[in-house]
Design an enzyme around this catalytic site. Sequence first.
Site, short mmCIF file in Angstrom:
data_model
loop_
_atom_site.label_atom_id
_atom_site.label_comp_id
_atom_site.label_asym_id
_atom_site.label_seq_id
_atom_site.Cartn_x
_atom_site.Cartn_y
_atom_site.Cartn_z
N THR A 85 42.87 30.87 35.11
CA THR A 85 41.53 30.80 35.64
C THR A 85 40.91 32.31 35.82
OG1 THR A 85 41.82 30.99 38.06
CG2 THR A 85 42.10 28.70 37.04
N HIS A 87 40.17 33.77 38.09
CA HIS A 87 40.35 34.36 39.32
C HIS A 87 40.93 35.49 39.02
CE1 HIS A 87 41.11 34.33 43.70
NE2 HIS A 87 42.47 34.44 43.36
#
Length: 152
Positions: A85, A87
């Site tokens: 992701t 992130h």
Amino acid sequence: MSGLGAPELRSDGKGKKVVVIATSWHTQIMDGLIAGALRELEASGCQDFSLLRVPGAFELPLAAQRAAASADAVIALGVVIQGETPHFDYVCSAATDGLTRVQLDTSVPIGFGLLTVNNEAEALARAGLSGSKEDKGKEAVQAALSMVLPKI
């Protein structure tokens, strides 16, 4: 500093107070980074150093800001490994920008030992462990101590 051609910087830690801040994720990698930093601090003659553990890379800037209030240099160590992701991008950017801000706002050198890597193998190669090709903990200490300027 990275890889082949990296300079061997003079590390004079005599009379300096240094705080090493290390994240808690990826124990094996962090153990190597911390060991490299502590070895270099001892080799530099620094006798006044401490180790502070924080949860993760996102927390490094706040801890560095607090440590900078009473230290001549701060060493920020951590590792963020790319996942599936975005992130990774947010954490790396926030930690890097935050540490830069702390350094500029306080004029206290921050040794940047935050590995931002694609996979665990890349981190292990830079962790200063037996078989690692680089020791980023050591390099972070060298960079920070070389930037400690005499008080005017």
